[in-house]
Design a protein around this motif. Structure first.
Motif, PDB file in Angstrom:
ATOM      1  N   SER A   1       0.308  -6.739  -5.177  1.00  0.00           N
ATOM      2  CA  SER A   1       1.342  -5.820  -4.686  1.00  0.00           C
ATOM      3  C   SER A   1       2.641  -5.945  -5.465  1.00  0.00           C
ATOM      4  N   ASN A   2       2.971  -7.159  -5.886  1.00  0.00           N
ATOM      5  CA  ASN A   2       4.258  -7.401  -6.541  1.00  0.00           C
ATOM      6  C   ASN A   2       4.245  -7.120  -8.037  1.00  0.00           C
ATOM      7  N   TYR A   3       3.073  -6.977  -8.620  1.00  0.00           N
ATOM      8  CA  TYR A   3       3.000  -6.784 -10.070  1.00  0.00           C
ATOM      9  C   TYR A   3       3.331  -5.334 -10.424  1.00  0.00           C
ATOM     10  N   ASP A   4       4.038  -5.156 -11.516  1.00  0.00           N
ATOM     11  CA  ASP A   4       4.377  -3.811 -11.986  1.00  0.00           C
ATOM     12  C   ASP A   4       3.248  -3.283 -12.867  1.00  0.00           C
ATOM     13  N   TRP A   5       2.411  -2.419 -12.291  1.00  0.00           N
ATOM     14  CA  TRP A   5       1.266  -1.880 -13.009  1.00  0.00           C
ATOM     15  C   TRP A   5       1.631  -0.654 -13.842  1.00  0.00           C
ATOM     16  N   GLY A   6       2.865  -0.220 -13.727  1.00  0.00           N
ATOM     17  CA  GLY A   6       3.269   0.980 -14.444  1.00  0.00           C
ATOM     18  C   GLY A   6       2.876   2.248 -13.724  1.00  0.00           C
ATOM     19  N   LEU A   7       2.398   2.117 -12.501  1.00  0.00           N
ATOM     20  CA  LEU A   7       2.063   3.251 -11.651  1.00  0.00           C
ATOM     21  C   LEU A   7       2.197   2.833 -10.195  1.00  0.00           C
ATOM     22  N   LYS A   8       2.235   3.818  -9.315  1.00  0.00           N
ATOM     23  CA  LYS A   8       2.380   3.549  -7.889  1.00  0.00           C
ATOM     24  C   LYS A   8       1.011   3.270  -7.281  1.00  0.00           C
ATOM     25  N   VAL A   9       0.921   2.215  -6.498  1.00  0.00           N
ATOM     26  CA  VAL A   9      -0.323   1.867  -5.826  1.00  0.00           C
ATOM     27  C   VAL A   9      -0.196   2.226  -4.346  1.00  0.00           C
ATOM     28  N   ASN A  10      -1.028   3.158  -3.900  1.00  0.00           N
ATOM     29  CA  ASN A  10      -1.048   3.565  -2.492  1.00  0.00           C
ATOM     30  C   ASN A  10      -2.263   2.926  -1.826  1.00  0.00           C
ATOM     31  N   TYR A  11      -2.004   1.918  -0.998  1.00  0.00           N
ATOM     32  CA  TYR A  11      -3.113   1.217  -0.344  1.00  0.00           C
ATOM     33  C   TYR A  11      -3.178   1.594   1.131  1.00  0.00           C
ATOM     34  N   HIS A  12      -4.402   1.881   1.594  1.00  0.00           N
ATOM     35  CA  HIS A  12      -4.617   2.248   2.988  1.00  0.00           C
ATOM     36  C   HIS A  12      -5.720   1.370   3.576  1.00  0.00           C
ATOM     37  N   GLY A  13      -5.360   0.612   4.576  1.00  0.00           N
ATOM     38  CA  GLY A  13      -6.329  -0.216   5.270  1.00  0.00           C
ATOM     39  C   GLY A  13      -6.785   0.482   6.539  1.00  0.00           C
ATOM     40  N   SER A  14      -8.059   0.792   6.628  1.00  0.00           N
ATOM     41  CA  SER A  14      -8.591   1.488   7.799  1.00  0.00           C
ATOM     42  C   SER A  14     -10.077   1.229   7.926  1.00  0.00           C
ATOM     43  N   SER A  15     -10.572   1.259   9.157  1.00  0.00           N
ATOM     44  CA  SER A  15     -12.003   1.080   9.388  1.00  0.00           C
ATOM     45  C   SER A  15     -12.611   2.336   9.997  1.00  0.00           C
ATOM     46  N   PHE A  16     -12.051   3.508   9.668  1.00  0.00           N
ATOM     47  CA  PHE A  16     -12.615   4.746  10.211  1.00  0.00           C
ATOM     48  C   PHE A  16     -13.975   5.058   9.588  1.00  0.00           C
ATOM     49  N   LEU A  17     -14.277   4.413   8.472  1.00  0.00           N
ATOM     50  CA  LEU A  17     -15.606   4.464   7.862  1.00  0.00           C
ATOM     51  C   LEU A  17     -16.095   3.034   7.656  1.00  0.00           C
ATOM     52  N   PRO A  18     -17.404   2.784   7.808  1.00  0.00           N
ATOM     53  CA  PRO A  18     -17.931   1.446   7.544  1.00  0.00           C
ATOM     54  C   PRO A  18     -17.664   1.054   6.090  1.00  0.00           C
ATOM     55  N   PRO A  19     -17.506  -0.226   5.805  1.00  0.00           N
ATOM     56  CA  PRO A  19     -17.089  -0.659   4.469  1.00  0.00           C
ATOM     57  C   PRO A  19     -18.159  -0.567   3.392  1.00  0.00           C
ATOM     58  N   LYS A  20     -19.412  -0.543   3.736  1.00  0.00           N
ATOM     59  CA  LYS A  20     -20.462  -0.691   2.717  1.00  0.00           C
ATOM     60  C   LYS A  20     -21.198   0.594   2.373  1.00  0.00           C
ATOM     61  N   ILE A  21     -20.857   1.721   2.985  1.00  0.00           N
ATOM     62  CA  ILE A  21     -21.595   2.948   2.689  1.00  0.00           C
ATOM     63  C   ILE A  21     -20.691   3.954   1.968  1.00  0.00           C
ATOM     64  N   GLY A  22     -21.315   4.862   1.245  1.00  0.00           N
ATOM     65  CA  GLY A  22     -20.550   5.904   0.567  1.00  0.00           C
ATOM     66  C   GLY A  22     -19.817   5.425  -0.660  1.00  0.00           C
ATOM     67  N   LEU A  23     -20.292   4.347  -1.262  1.00  0.00           N
ATOM     68  CA  LEU A  23     -19.664   3.819  -2.476  1.00  0.00           C
ATOM     69  C   LEU A  23     -20.638   3.914  -3.640  1.00  0.00           C
ATOM     70  N   GLN A  24     -20.104   4.031  -4.840  1.00  0.00           N
ATOM     71  CA  GLN A  24     -20.930   4.012  -6.034  1.00  0.00           C
ATOM     72  C   GLN A  24     -20.238   3.225  -7.125  1.00  0.00           C
ATOM     73  N   THR A  25     -20.997   2.836  -8.130  1.00  0.00           N
ATOM     74  CA  THR A  25     -20.461   2.051  -9.237  1.00  0.00           C
ATOM     75  C   THR A  25     -19.985   2.973 -10.344  1.00  0.00           C
ATOM     76  N   LEU A  26     -18.825   2.667 -10.889  1.00  0.00           N
ATOM     77  CA  LEU A  26     -18.262   3.463 -11.979  1.00  0.00           C
ATOM     78  C   LEU A  26     -17.751   2.519 -13.058  1.00  0.00           C
ATOM     79  N   GLU A  27     -18.137   2.783 -14.291  1.00  0.00           N
ATOM     80  CA  GLU A  27     -17.677   1.960 -15.399  1.00  0.00           C
ATOM     81  C   GLU A  27     -16.271   2.376 -15.802  1.00  0.00           C
ATOM     82  N   GLN A  28     -15.363   1.403 -15.799  1.00  0.00           N
ATOM     83  CA  GLN A  28     -13.988   1.623 -16.227  1.00  0.00           C
ATOM     84  C   GLN A  28     -13.662   0.600 -17.307  1.00  0.00           C
TER      85      GLN A  28
END
Length: 256
Positions: free
Chosen positions: A117-144
């Motif tokens: 949170s404290n590091y300057d990444w050169g962009l704004k980080v918008n973090y949202h913590g919520s459990s309205f969806l289960p954590p393990k479904i609807g995710l995929q792997t993306l190469e960055q």
């Protein structure tokens, strides 16, 4: 430096992709004591980027490398979501690719560590913590770059956008995204909608899918999706959609 210590540092340097952050918790689990890490620091092998996080000297620090470590070393559910995921997956071509800000989602009990949170990444980080969806479904792997990251798939990403409506996300923009999602898999949509706990999100998603006249919508089993009771209103003076018992902005109802 002894042979044993050289072997340890070589293991350290080669165990993760170039540019990855090394978390102290993970290092200690793998046999690196605080005393040993401080010796490596004095030898200029590694340097600290904040409490509990280290980098290899000479590596370039990016948010991708940091996120990789949160996912793979700390096993957190924090991932690229919302509009950021949609942009990276090529599902929002008209949107500005998130070069100035990124959207991260995690579970309600997870927080970004202070060094992130404290590091300057050169962009704004918008973090949202919520459990309205289960954590393990609807995710995929993306190469960055050098990193394989977990990101929301298009269905989950749009649901995350709708979760942020209306205060942090424009609803009409969500519909513009929906219009482009004409090849979603009904099974994926069904699973996420059934397990989603936000009544607002589910009603909006279904209304927009029907309005967009997507072929996959006819395969959705609405009777299996809990849409709650009572009415929901996003605006004071809007249009009431009786089928989904929700009041939406006139701009969305009139959007062609």
């Amino acid at each position: 430096m002894s042979l044993e210590k050289e072997q340890k540092i070589n293991y350290l340097l080669n165990s993760q992709p170039s540019g990855a952050v090394y978390l102290s918790s993970w290092l200690m689990e793998n046999g690196f004591s605080t005393q040993l890490l401080n010796r490596y620091k004095k030898s200029n092998w590694i340097y600290s980027i904040g409490r509990g996080a280290w980098m290899r000297t000479g590596d370039t620090l990016t948010y991708q490398g940091a996120l990789f470590s949160l996912q793979r070393q700390a096993n957190l559910n924090i991932h690229l979501g919302g509009k950021t995921a949609l942009s990276l997956l090529g599902k929002a071509h008209y949107l500005e690719l998130s070069t100035k800000q990124i959207v991260l989602f995690g579970s309600s009990k997870e927080k970004l560590p202070a060094w992130f949170s404290n590091y300057d990444w050169g962009l704004k980080v918008n973090y949202h913590g919520s459990s309205f969806l289960p954590p393990k479904i609807g995710l995929q792997t993306l190469e960055q770059g050098a990193f394989s990251l977990l990101v929301s798939n298009p269905v989950r990403a749009l649901l995350e956008c709708l979760y942020l409506v209306p205060k942090k996300q424009e609803l009409v923009e969500c519909y513009e995204i929906m219009e482009g999602l004409n090849n979603l898999r009904p099974k994926q949509v069904q699973e996420l909608l059934e397990k989603c706990t936000s009544i607002k999100v589910k009603r909006l998603f279904l209304y927009m899918a029907e309005k967009a006249k997507h072929d996959w919508f006819k395969y959705i089993e609405l009777e299996k999706i809990n849409l709650g009771k009572g009415k929901r209103s996003l605006v004071k003076e809007g249009v009431y959609i009786s089928k989904y018992r929700i009041t939406i902005p006139k701009a969305l109802q009139n959007y062609e």
